[in-house]
Design a protein around this motif. Structure first.
Motif, mmCIF file in Angstrom:
data_model
loop_
_atom_site.group_PDB
_atom_site.id
_atom_site.type_symbol
_atom_site.label_atom_id
_atom_site.label_comp_id
_atom_site.label_asym_id
_atom_site.label_seq_id
_atom_site.Cartn_x
_atom_site.Cartn_y
_atom_site.Cartn_z
ATOM 1 N N GLY A 198 0.668 -1.170 0.075
ATOM 2 C CA GLY A 198 -0.285 0.033 0.010
ATOM 3 C C GLY A 198 0.802 1.082 0.038
ATOM 4 O O GLY A 198 1.933 1.037 0.130
ATOM 5 N N ASN A 199 0.178 2.237 -0.099
ATOM 6 C CA ASN A 199 1.090 3.626 -0.424
ATOM 7 C C ASN A 199 1.050 4.395 1.056
ATOM 8 O O ASN A 199 1.840 5.422 1.014
ATOM 9 N N VAL A 225 3.678 14.791 -1.142
ATOM 10 C CA VAL A 225 3.686 13.474 -1.587
ATOM 11 C C VAL A 225 2.504 13.009 -2.690
ATOM 12 O O VAL A 225 1.314 13.726 -2.223
ATOM 13 N N PHE A 226 2.812 12.482 -3.739
ATOM 14 C CA PHE A 226 1.604 12.451 -4.749
ATOM 15 C C PHE A 226 1.689 11.153 -5.443
ATOM 16 O O PHE A 226 2.538 10.548 -5.541
ATOM 17 N N ALA A 227 0.507 10.691 -6.286
ATOM 18 C CA ALA A 227 0.317 9.722 -7.075
ATOM 19 C C ALA A 227 1.008 9.779 -8.237
ATOM 20 O O ALA A 227 0.574 10.814 -9.014
ATOM 21 N N TYR A 307 -0.588 15.552 -1.040
ATOM 22 C CA TYR A 307 -0.705 15.970 0.397
ATOM 23 C C TYR A 307 0.972 16.728 0.458
ATOM 24 O O TYR A 307 2.044 16.303 -0.092
ATOM 25 N N LEU A 308 0.859 17.791 1.528
ATOM 26 C CA LEU A 308 2.029 18.393 1.851
ATOM 27 C C LEU A 308 2.443 17.851 3.317
ATOM 28 O O LEU A 308 1.219 18.069 4.194
ATOM 29 N N VAL A 355 -1.923 6.074 2.537
ATOM 30 C CA VAL A 355 -1.422 7.431 2.841
ATOM 31 C C VAL A 355 -2.324 8.518 3.381
ATOM 32 O O VAL A 355 -2.146 9.236 4.390
ATOM 33 N N LEU A 356 -3.824 8.287 3.035
ATOM 34 C CA LEU A 356 -4.820 9.093 3.483
ATOM 35 C C LEU A 356 -4.963 8.946 5.092
ATOM 36 O O LEU A 356 -5.381 9.938 5.815
#
Ligand code: UTP
Length: 402
Positions: A198-199, A225-227, A307-308, A355-356
């Motif tokens: 998972g991320n 961080v990003f997809a 997200y930052l 990540v969420l």
């Protein structure tokens, strides 16, 4: 009891019957290194998301961003120029919905020319670094499955003009995958079907990879961080960074206005007083349709996986346990006779941290509104919703020649 002694584990046992004693000795060694308690999450899969009390969270909306553009931008550019901002590209997923047998970022999104997803993302980043006159270190998370292909691809394409010193790869951890009954799949007679975990584990994996020294040496204070799959993704966006810094929050999340009350996106809100993301299936009808006095949805902004985070805070929560989500996926494996199976439909579970869930570990988070047509074109499928087709249309709408 060892996992292979459990009669339920038919796939492992069938492989062991076909293997030589030497092969089994090696397999057992590998099996013993795996933490099998992860399988217990199947029983808890309905309760993993037992949630607290949700409440709305005010976003910084487009009109405010426009009004404070100069202030936000200056703060963001200052941070970038001071070398305080790094970025993490999450590219360890398998992209099973897309059905590509190579890294998702190597997808050619061009029509009349070649334009790779990775390339487009680096172009987006270079819009910022050109303006700032400073580079942003980019860390790329891969998995054992796609690491080599990813690194080779970047080498072959000379990092799309980005300085190689500013790009580092790290590999995320793997966990076993199983069928709906918790029977662990085998990828071959000597290998368990493992999949990326998972991320959510990205920061822990960076630490394991020894990258904390690099983060400290560079003096990074913020990590974006990003997809990999949103080709309109703005990376190290000075306005977003500036807005987060100016707000005094320790994290920020890019959000888009929900298209309709029942849109299937996770909504940024608070849960028991801390920032959190309510998944669409966790929202009651009342929550989903509630409106503010001005007619806007009360829970009106969905996250887009950008997200930052404050680096200091990431270090503080690095060892915290994250919820494990049991996710239904298509898992290639060998059947009881040893034949390879490539399923058309989800045939079991993978175990992922997300990540969420990190957002809920932050004391505060600022939802930062972006315009969907300009910043959100996720490629999850080849055709249909959130697909290569829709992303191409959105890219064209933003003036990108394909
Ligand atoms: P998705 O949740 O869309 O998963 O990932 P996926 O594996 O790419 O695609 P499907 O569901 O199998 O079709 C969202 C982002 O998180 C990354 C992906 O690469 C993507 O950028 N990710 C996902 C990881 O880095 N590691 C993972 O284990 C899972």
């Amino acid at each position: 009891m060892k996992i292979w002694e459990d009669e339920k584990q038919v796939y492992i046992r069938a492989s062991m019957e076909r293997n030589t004693p030497e092969q089994n000795a090696a397999l057992k060694e590998r099996l013993e290194q795996i933490d099998w308690s992860i399988l217990e999450h199947i029983q808890r899969k309905e309760t993993v998301n037992e949630r607290g009390v949700f409440a709305p969270l005010e976003a910084v909306e487009v009109p405010e961003i426009e009004a404070r553009r100069d202030e936000f931008k200056a703060a963001g550019l200052d941070a970038i120029r001071a070398g305080k901002v790094g970025a993490v590209l999450l590219a360890g997923g398998q992209g099973t919905r897309l059905g590509l047998d190579r890294p998702k970022g190597t997808l050619n999104i061009g029509v009349n020319r070649e334009l790779y997803l990775f390339e487009q993302l680096f172009r987006n980043l270079m819009d910022v670094t050109d303006e700032a006159g400073a580079y942003v270190p980019m860390y790329i998370m891969t998995s054992n499955i796609n690491h080599k292909d990813t690194v080779t691809f970047f080498e072959e394409h000379h990092y799309f003009g980005y300085p190689k010193d500013y790009v580092k790869f790290f590999i995320q951890e793997m966990v076993p995958a199983c069928d709906h009954e918790g029977r662990v799949y085998m990828e071959s007679d000597t290998e368990v079907a493992m999949s990326p975990n998972g991320n959510g584990g990205w920061f822990g994996s960076m630490v394991s990879a020894g990258l904390l020294d690099d983060i400290h040496a560079r003096g990074l204070e913020w990590i974006n961080v990003f997809a990999v799959d949103n080709c309109l993704q703005r990376i190290a966006d000075p306005l977003f960074i500036g807005a987060t810094i100016v707000s005094g929050c320790e994290s920020g999340a890019k959000v888009v206005r929900k298209a309709a009350p029942d849109e299937k996106v996770g909504v940024l809100c608070t849960e028991d007083g801390k920032p959190s993301i309510a998944e669409y299936y966790e929202m009651t009808q009342e929550m989903a349709t509630a409106r503010k006095e001005n007619g806007d949805l009360l829970y009106g902004f969905g996250v887009i996986l950008n997200y930052l985070f404050s680096e200091k805070k990431l270090e503080q929560i690095a060892d915290a346990r994250m919820p494990i989500h049991v996710v239904e996926k298509k898992i290639p494996h060998i059947d009881l006779e040893g034949n390879m199976v490539k399923p058309e439909q989800p045939n079991g579970y993978k175990f992922e941290t997300l990540v969420l869930d990190m957002v809920h570990m932050m004391d505060d988070c600022i939802p930062y509104e972006v315009v969907r047509e300009r910043e959100f074109a996720p490629i999850k499928n080849l055709h249909g919703v959130d697909s290569l087709d829709t992303a191409r249309e959105l890219l064209k709408g933003c003036g990108v020649t394909l």
